[in-house]
Design a protein around this motif. Sequence first.
Motif, PDB file in Angstrom:
ATOM      1  N   PHE A   9      -8.141  38.834   6.033  1.00  0.00           N
ATOM      2  CA  PHE A   9      -6.733  38.472   6.094  1.00  0.00           C
ATOM      3  C   PHE A   9      -6.654  37.029   6.609  1.00  0.00           C
ATOM      4  O   PHE A   9      -7.158  36.726   7.681  1.00  0.00           O
ATOM      5  N   THR A 260      -6.560  41.232  13.083  1.00  0.00           N
ATOM      6  CA  THR A 260      -5.983  40.183  12.231  1.00  0.00           C
ATOM      7  C   THR A 260      -4.761  39.503  12.833  1.00  0.00           C
ATOM      8  O   THR A 260      -4.307  38.484  12.310  1.00  0.00           O
ATOM      9  N   CYS A 411     -11.764  42.621   7.847  1.00  0.00           N
ATOM     10  CA  CYS A 411     -10.482  41.944   7.641  1.00  0.00           C
ATOM     11  C   CYS A 411     -10.312  40.726   8.552  1.00  0.00           C
ATOM     12  O   CYS A 411      -9.381  39.933   8.349  1.00  0.00           O
ATOM     13  N   ASN A 442      -5.200  46.943   1.422  1.00  0.00           N
ATOM     14  CA  ASN A 442      -4.897  45.728   0.661  1.00  0.00           C
ATOM     15  C   ASN A 442      -3.397  45.456   0.608  1.00  0.00           C
ATOM     16  O   ASN A 442      -2.965  44.297   0.588  1.00  0.00           O
ATOM     17  N   ARG A 445      -1.800  43.097   3.188  1.00  0.00           N
ATOM     18  CA  ARG A 445      -2.189  41.692   3.189  1.00  0.00           C
ATOM     19  C   ARG A 445      -0.989  40.835   2.773  1.00  0.00           C
ATOM     20  O   ARG A 445      -0.480  40.979   1.654  1.00  0.00           O
TER      21      ARG A 445
END
Length: 447
Positions: A9, A260, A411, A442, A445
């Motif tokens: 990410f 992230t 990630c 996904n 994201r």
Amino acid sequence: MEQLTISPFTRPASGTVSLPGSKSITNRALILAALSRESLTLEGALFSEDTEIMISALKALGFTLSPDPAGNSIFIVGRGGYILGRDIEINVGNAGTAARFLTAMLALKPRASFRLDGSEAMRKRPMKGLLDVLTHNGAIVPEFSGEPGFFPFEIKTRGLFGGTLSVDASASSQILSALLMVAPLAGGPTTVELTGETVSRPFIDMTLTMMAQFGTEPKSVEHGRYHFAGEHSYYCARPAYVIEPDATAASYFMALPWVTGGSLRLQRMGNICLQGDIGFTEVMAALGMDSQTEDEDLVVSPKSAPAGDIPASFDFNAISDTFLTLAAISPLLEKPITITGIAHTRKQETDRVHAMATELRKLGQRVAETEDSLTITPDLAALKAATATAPVAIDTYHDHRVAMSFGILGCRNLHGDGRPWITINDPGCCAKTFPRFFEVLNDLRPS
């Protein structure tokens, strides 16, 4: 072999996560509904390899089930403890709940014979504690095709007589749960007696609470002894039983914003009452994450104030399915941590303790492994060096939790340029409990 390279990410995670239904609740509900004396719809059910194995086995045993994967529901006609099939072969794959729960349920059938087998991994998972109890209460296991006490085997059943069922459930709480669910239907008063301790205690509490929701509970409980009157069946006084979303699967998305940055909303996770693995919120709180209930959802985001020093040790005995989530992200910590209470996970889908140690070492981390613990000394420089020229391939050992936990680690924008640095081998193993895991990941994201 299928592989999936994880794209980091490059911006904080955001969005809403709709989690699948709990495997543990779905497979317990299927057994309890089959043993009930009425028809029932299970809503919010999980459709995955483990639950499909249970559904197929119940159909083979003569139960009427109408699964609706699109609607996440299963309609099932209960038989009040009567099992129609009597000479059936059942393959439980690598589904521990199906293996233990079905074997105990089959013991209720008078004068029948069943042949049971599982995957190569299942042939190494503990069954002896359960089979010992059943053979002391009427069942006969005339032969094991492999190692005694393990799949494959034949079991000849004569009904569950009752009396005292003394069980060693130190290897798996599922063994105790299996006996508790069938004990009310025994031919007479029955006491399930736990010798020693069991692991993953919250799963026993889940079983007992669900039994009460289906109208039956022990007459009394004292010092590890559960007393039942016998000759009862289950009854759920509602047209539908609603299954909670999977708290173990939620652990990955509790950890993702820590890896992230950002914030996530986990749908229907705010009022979890059956699953002990919701306790992973406390682990993430220690790492500096805040979990707030908003309506029925759980919102996970960094705390506004620093969390302080992270504990040096975490005991995962009660929530052991989630230890892999913490172990996988540990290379991003600043200080060593020790994860304890996990010896029994060596006999699950794989030797999870050894698997996590092996894969973390590939990433340049120092890991000390004992029978019951991992001590991980994070080394960010070594992590970057190990992944500088090409992504490191993580072996998953046919274990969905290894795949998902390292998927979360991957990630992190480790090199600062969005360069992938982890590849997951056999990502399809997530089909066991969360077939769409990497698609859901996904979708979080930012575009």
